[in-house]
Design a protein around this motif. Structure first.
Motif, PDB file in Angstrom:
ATOM      1  N   ILE A 444      43.690  11.333  62.618  1.00  0.00           N
ATOM      2  CA  ILE A 444      43.906  12.777  62.764  1.00  0.00           C
ATOM      3  C   ILE A 444      44.710  13.004  64.040  1.00  0.00           C
ATOM      4  O   ILE A 444      44.355  12.476  65.101  1.00  0.00           O
ATOM      5  N   CYS A 462      36.151  17.177  67.864  1.00  0.00           N
ATOM      6  CA  CYS A 462      36.674  16.525  66.661  1.00  0.00           C
ATOM      7  C   CYS A 462      35.532  16.098  65.745  1.00  0.00           C
ATOM      8  O   CYS A 462      35.550  16.368  64.539  1.00  0.00           O
ATOM      9  N   ILE A 463      34.523  15.442  66.303  1.00  0.00           N
ATOM     10  CA  ILE A 463      33.394  14.968  65.501  1.00  0.00           C
ATOM     11  C   ILE A 463      32.609  16.153  64.931  1.00  0.00           C
ATOM     12  O   ILE A 463      32.169  16.133  63.778  1.00  0.00           O
ATOM     13  N   LEU A 466      34.427  17.306  61.922  1.00  0.00           N
ATOM     14  CA  LEU A 466      34.252  16.387  60.798  1.00  0.00           C
ATOM     15  C   LEU A 466      32.875  16.552  60.163  1.00  0.00           C
ATOM     16  O   LEU A 466      32.734  16.516  58.936  1.00  0.00           O
ATOM     17  N   LEU A 470      32.375  17.270  56.351  1.00  0.00           N
ATOM     18  CA  LEU A 470      31.872  16.176  55.512  1.00  0.00           C
ATOM     19  C   LEU A 470      30.361  16.024  55.540  1.00  0.00           C
ATOM     20  O   LEU A 470      29.795  15.335  54.688  1.00  0.00           O
ATOM     21  N   TYR A 477      29.539   8.387  62.684  1.00  0.00           N
ATOM     22  CA  TYR A 477      30.968   8.431  63.019  1.00  0.00           C
ATOM     23  C   TYR A 477      31.253   7.499  64.194  1.00  0.00           C
ATOM     24  O   TYR A 477      30.499   7.469  65.175  1.00  0.00           O
ATOM     25  N   LEU A 493      34.126   6.093  59.513  1.00  0.00           N
ATOM     26  CA  LEU A 493      33.104   6.808  58.761  1.00  0.00           C
ATOM     27  C   LEU A 493      32.517   5.900  57.686  1.00  0.00           C
ATOM     28  O   LEU A 493      33.090   4.866  57.353  1.00  0.00           O
ATOM     29  N   GLN A 504      35.824  12.242  50.070  1.00  0.00           N
ATOM     30  CA  GLN A 504      35.828  12.654  51.475  1.00  0.00           C
ATOM     31  C   GLN A 504      37.253  12.807  52.008  1.00  0.00           C
ATOM     32  O   GLN A 504      37.548  13.747  52.753  1.00  0.00           O
ATOM     33  N   LEU A 508      39.053  16.230  53.544  1.00  0.00           N
ATOM     34  CA  LEU A 508      39.735  16.312  54.835  1.00  0.00           C
ATOM     35  C   LEU A 508      41.161  16.828  54.676  1.00  0.00           C
ATOM     36  O   LEU A 508      41.625  17.670  55.450  1.00  0.00           O
ATOM     37  N   GLY A 519      39.217  23.130  58.756  1.00  0.00           N
ATOM     38  CA  GLY A 519      38.869  22.063  59.689  1.00  0.00           C
ATOM     39  C   GLY A 519      39.263  22.384  61.117  1.00  0.00           C
ATOM     40  O   GLY A 519      38.520  22.094  62.067  1.00  0.00           O
ATOM     41  N   PHE A 532      45.875  15.930  59.246  1.00  0.00           N
ATOM     42  CA  PHE A 532      45.441  14.650  58.694  1.00  0.00           C
ATOM     43  C   PHE A 532      46.671  13.763  58.510  1.00  0.00           C
ATOM     44  O   PHE A 532      47.670  14.186  57.946  1.00  0.00           O
ATOM     45  N   SER A 535      44.493   7.419  55.841  1.00  0.00           N
ATOM     46  CA  SER A 535      43.151   6.842  55.791  1.00  0.00           C
ATOM     47  C   SER A 535      43.238   5.464  55.141  1.00  0.00           C
ATOM     48  O   SER A 535      44.184   5.168  54.408  1.00  0.00           O
TER      49      SER A 535
END
Length: 675
Positions: A444, A462-463, A466, A470, A477, A493, A504, A508, A519, A532, A535
């Motif tokens: 991210i 940030c966490i 998330l 999620l 995390y 994750l 997931q 995101l 987000g 984003f 991933s």
């Protein structure tokens, strides 16, 4: 409508008592009803009266069945965007064929509602018993207000005056200020003052007059809360928020001469007034539009619409404005983001060159690359140094234009900078393997930060974001790295399986889309500053597996560009080693060749054991080779020439003794001796 004569009929008399209504269509001899502007429709209703097949003496309407009616007819008109027009047509039959028409007119109407009447168009369309029948058509204009009005048609001949009476219902609503109608496209609208007057008196109240078909103005049965409101600028599609208004605001929220906070417009519940409250210092392009739609007022399937134009005096440009807020900065240092507006043109006459933030005795220039400079609001970012956690400083903000620097105007108080958080960067955190779980990573990007100021506090936001998107908790995390770009945390994750991983990732992608902004809001970041990137699944043995299960580079913790760079550098290193090896072989061969050619005789004489000599590929300066040597005389002559060359070298080509003005190269020095 009613037809008659002054003799025996009673001139200009109203017929009362509508018993029923029927639609009357336009016909050759009858009436027409069409909005010339194309913005509305007209409906005609009339009492059912005995109809005749032949037009009666006087004025009459003709139905679609070809029957003539001389009774009062009421027409309904929708006043769209402040204006409308309609045509009325009727048939006229005099008492006898010798009568000639001298004048035709429409009189006795409310001029505030019917604002224009055209000259009648007359066409003889037939005769009955030798008496001519004439069609007469008028164009009626409505420009301004709503309500009801009657009218009288008068046809005068040399023998008599014939009359016919009718009426209009004009539906919709209008807004007025100081007895002057301000709503509608062709009206002047609300003329507001400059920034000084707006700041001192931002609320303006307008009177409202409305008409629903079949009801009176005093009726309280109509629900004005169903009116729909929208805003639009004169230019472009971005509304510059001159009025604060959310979907949650009540349309009929103007109560006791007040509007709710954040609700800049509203009608009174009884529909008598409309109020608009402008936001201080937001002057936009000089004007904007408030668009109204009222589904409860409609005619022939067309819904009522109108507009209010709001205009500003731009002779005094508004200041740059900072919205009061307490902003946090990490004790290690980082960025301060301040919400502002009026930095861009329009409405300013020149763009702001930079914004300067000052607090705790230090000043910091804005970073345009990290700031979000878009309409209507701007988020201005300042990279700042660290401080002592727990301290709060009052900040001042200055806007530097091309020709001046001014301090910002603050709405709601000055900006406060609070030093908080841990003075340390986010730490790497591995995720332990769990039975039946996949570990995957997401990248991210945060535009407002870089790896040097991506702190514990920033990573915590940030966490938290998330988790909001999620689910789970902090223990689920991890953090593999914070890469460069801006700041790109590589967050680890868990997923139950491939299907859960895909779900997931899709969540995101959707929630971090700039348009969705779900987000970003959860991370307390501007919508356009977080995105984003990619991933991938992290295998238990440490190798990387892409989202679709195909193998990728073993260094899965590295970004794609990093892997490509390493591959290129590796290839260059291999090429360098090969080149060094070839050079070493070449150098060794050259040294050996030089030794072979210099140890067995004069310069240029190869060793007799040399392979090229033995294979007769080369000859020495004496012409010898292993395959064919010179004669003894030739060998003796060339030996003597070589001795002379060594004993008496020719002067350099630049010397006068050479006998030449110029020589191309040094080899020509000995050309005479080598022939």
């Amino acid at each position: 409508m009613m037809g008659g004569r002054t003799t025996g009929w009673g001139a200009k008399r109203w017929v009362a008592g509508l018993s029923a209504v029927v639609a009357v269509a336009a016909a050759t001899w009858g009436t027409t009803g069409a909005m010339e502007s194309g913005r509305g429709s007209v409906t005609e209703i009339a009492t059912v009266q005995p109809a005749t097949k032949q037009p009666p003496v006087g004025c009459s309407y003709r139905t679609s069945d070809g029957l003539h009616i001389n009774s009062t007819v009421t027409k309904q008109v929708l006043l769209m965007y402040g204006s409308a027009s309609d045509t009325i047509s009727f048939s006229f039959r005099p008492t006898n064929k010798s009568e000639e028409i001298e004048s035709v007119a429409i009189t006795s109407y409310k001029r505030a509602i019917i604002t224009s009447v055209s000259e009648a168009e007359q066409n003889v369309v037939g005769n009955v018993g030798g008496v001519p029948v004439t069609n007469m058509t008028f164009t009626i204009g409505f420009d301004g207000t709503v309500g009801e009005t009657g009218y009288v048609v008068e046809v005068t001949t040399q023998e008599d005056t014939y009359t016919m009476e009718g009426s209009y219902e004009v539906g919709g609503f209008v807004l007025s200020l100081d007895d002057k109608i301000v709503s509608g496209e062709e009206k002047d609208g609300l003329q507001l003052g400059d920034v000084v007057s707006l700041a001192s008196k931002s609320l303006t109240e307008c009177s409202m007059k409305w008409k629903a078909f079949g009801s009176t103005v005093s009726s309280a049965s109509l629900d004005v809360s169903t009116i729909e409101i929208a805003f639009k600028e004169q230019e472009g599609s971005t509304f510059l928020k001159e009025v604060e208004y959310e979907d949650t605001c009540s349309v009929d929220g103007y109560v006791d001469s007040k509007l709710a906070d954040g609700c800049g417009v509203g009608f009174s519940p009884n529909g008598n007034a409309f109020a608009i409250k402008t936001s201080p210092y937001r002057c936009g392009y000089g004007q904007f539009f408030v668009h109204f739609t009222w589904p409860e007022i409609q005619l022939n399937g067309e819904v009522f619409e109108t507009v209010l134009i709001v205009k500003f005096d731009k002779s005094s440009p508004p200041p740059c404005v900072a919205l009061a807020n307490t902003v946090e900065v990490d004790a290690r240092g980082g960025v301060v983001a301040v919400e502002m507006f009026n930095l861009l043109n329009p409405p300013q006459p020149s763009d702001v060159q930079k914004v300067i933030l000052t607090y705790d005795g230090k000043s910091y220039d804005s970073d345009s690359g990290k700031s979000t400079l878009e309409q209507p609001d701007q988020t201005v970012v300042f990279p700042v140094s660290g401080g002592t956690s727990g301290e709060t400083h009052e900040a001042t903000i200055e806007c530097a234009f091309e020709d001046r620097t001014i301090e910002a105007t603050y709405l709601g108080g000055n900006v406060q900078v609070e030093v908080t958080g841990e003075a340390s960067l986010a730490e790497i955190k591995d995720l332990p393997e769990r039975d039946g779980k996949i570990i995957f990573a997401v990248l991210i990007e945060f535009d407002r930060y870089d790896p040097e100021n991506y702190t514990v506090t920033t990573h915590g936001k940030c966490i938290a974001g998330l988790i909001a998107m999620l689910g789970g908790d902090v223990d689920g995390y991890g953090l593999a790295s914070v890469r460069r770009g801006s700041a790109i945390p590589e967050v680890l994750l868990y997923a139950d399986d491939k299907e859960d991983y895909d779900a997931q990732v899709e969540t995101l992608k959707a929630d971090l889309d700039e348009e969705t902004c779900k987000g970003q809001e959860a991370m307390d970041e501007p919508c356009s500053d977080v995105r984003f990137l990619e991933s991938y699944v992290v295998a238990s043995d440490g190798s990387g597996v892409s989202g679709d299960g195909s193998a990728v580079a073993a260094a899965s913790g590295l970004a794609t560009w990093s892997i490509a760079l390493i591959a290129v550098l590796g290839a260059l290193l291999v090429l360098l080693l090969v080149a060094l090896a070839l050079w070493a072989v070449y150098r060794r061969s050259a040294e050996q060749t030089e030794s072979d050619y210099s140890t067995s005789g004069p310069l240029g004489v190869p060793d007799p054991d040399d392979l090229l000599y033995n294979e007769s590929v080369v000859r020495d300066v004496y012409g010898r080779s292993n395959g064919a040597g010179p004669t003894a005389e030739t060998a003796a002559a060339r030996a003597r020439e070589a001795e002379l060359r060594e004993e008496f070298p020719r002067p350099p080509s630049t010397s006068a003794a050479s006998g030449r003005a110029e020589t191309d190269d040094a080899s020509s020095t000995y050309s005479g001796l080598m022939g």
